[in-house]
Design a protein around this motif. Sequence first.
Motif, PDB file in Angstrom:
ATOM      1  N   GLY A 191      38.767  38.428  25.831  1.00  0.00           N
ATOM      2  CA  GLY A 191      38.434  39.620  25.069  1.00  0.00           C
ATOM      3  C   GLY A 191      37.984  40.803  25.909  1.00  0.00           C
ATOM      4  N   ALA A 192      37.802  40.613  27.214  1.00  0.00           N
ATOM      5  CA  ALA A 192      37.345  41.692  28.089  1.00  0.00           C
ATOM      6  C   ALA A 192      38.495  42.660  28.385  1.00  0.00           C
ATOM      7  CB  ALA A 192      36.800  41.132  29.389  1.00  0.00           C
ATOM      8  N   GLY A 193      38.146  43.890  28.627  1.00  0.00           N
ATOM      9  CA  GLY A 193      39.143  44.906  28.932  1.00  0.00           C
ATOM     10  C   GLY A 193      39.571  44.927  30.383  1.00  0.00           C
ATOM     11  N   ARG A 194      38.714  44.415  31.259  1.00  0.00           N
ATOM     12  CA  ARG A 194      39.063  44.452  32.682  1.00  0.00           C
ATOM     13  C   ARG A 194      38.640  43.154  33.366  1.00  0.00           C
ATOM     14  NH1 ARG A 194      34.655  48.854  34.853  1.00  0.00           N
ATOM     15  NH2 ARG A 194      33.150  47.241  35.278  1.00  0.00           N
ATOM     16  N   ALA A 195      39.146  42.963  34.572  1.00  0.00           N
ATOM     17  CA  ALA A 195      38.903  41.734  35.325  1.00  0.00           C
ATOM     18  C   ALA A 195      37.466  41.677  35.829  1.00  0.00           C
ATOM     19  CB  ALA A 195      39.864  41.651  36.500  1.00  0.00           C
ATOM     20  N   GLY A 196      36.963  40.443  35.969  1.00  0.00           N
ATOM     21  CA  GLY A 196      35.628  40.252  36.517  1.00  0.00           C
ATOM     22  C   GLY A 196      35.655  40.247  38.033  1.00  0.00           C
ATOM     23  N   VAL A 197      36.471  39.372  38.617  1.00  0.00           N
ATOM     24  CA  VAL A 197      36.585  39.241  40.067  1.00  0.00           C
ATOM     25  C   VAL A 197      38.063  39.225  40.421  1.00  0.00           C
ATOM     26  CG1 VAL A 197      36.145  37.718  42.039  1.00  0.00           C
ATOM     27  CG2 VAL A 197      34.468  37.877  40.211  1.00  0.00           C
ATOM     28  N   VAL A 198      38.452  39.974  41.456  1.00  0.00           N
ATOM     29  CA  VAL A 198      39.836  39.967  41.949  1.00  0.00           C
ATOM     30  C   VAL A 198      39.823  39.407  43.366  1.00  0.00           C
ATOM     31  CG1 VAL A 198      41.858  41.370  42.503  1.00  0.00           C
ATOM     32  CG2 VAL A 198      40.428  41.976  40.541  1.00  0.00           C
ATOM     33  N   VAL A 199      40.664  38.378  43.601  1.00  0.00           N
ATOM     34  CA  VAL A 199      40.748  37.724  44.913  1.00  0.00           C
ATOM     35  C   VAL A 199      42.216  37.589  45.312  1.00  0.00           C
ATOM     36  CG1 VAL A 199      38.562  36.487  44.689  1.00  0.00           C
ATOM     37  CG2 VAL A 199      40.641  35.461  43.810  1.00  0.00           C
ATOM     38  N   ASP A 200      42.447  37.160  46.553  1.00  0.00           N
ATOM     39  CA  ASP A 200      43.804  37.071  47.077  1.00  0.00           C
ATOM     40  C   ASP A 200      44.604  35.892  46.541  1.00  0.00           C
ATOM     41  OD1 ASP A 200      43.470  39.339  48.653  1.00  0.00           O
ATOM     42  OD2 ASP A 200      42.709  38.183  50.352  1.00  0.00           O
ATOM     43  N   THR A 201      43.965  34.731  46.358  1.00  0.00           N
ATOM     44  CA  THR A 201      44.709  33.526  45.983  1.00  0.00           C
ATOM     45  C   THR A 201      44.282  32.985  44.622  1.00  0.00           C
ATOM     46  OG1 THR A 201      43.138  31.990  47.006  1.00  0.00           O
ATOM     47  CG2 THR A 201      44.901  32.871  48.427  1.00  0.00           C
TER      48      THR A 201
END
Length: 77
Positions: A21-31
């Motif tokens: 339900g969130a509009g954006r990502a919490g954490v973005v990582v490479d893998t």
Amino acid sequence: MTKKDIHVVPHENGWATKREGAGRAGVVVDTQKEAIGRARQQAMRERVEVVIHKRDGTIRDSDSYGNDLHPPKDKKH
């Protein structure tokens, strides 16, 4: 309080964890592996489910870390 599962989804910069339900990502990582690890840590703290998606967006797998009264008899782990 409603249960908000955590999804591991493809992101333009790699992989991301995203609360349902969130509009954006919490954490973005490479893998994807790293995103799954982060999502599992958060799910264990919050006692929710992790839903892991493939690159095409379909669901690959899911794991529950909540208080399931009737847990699945999953033998994969």
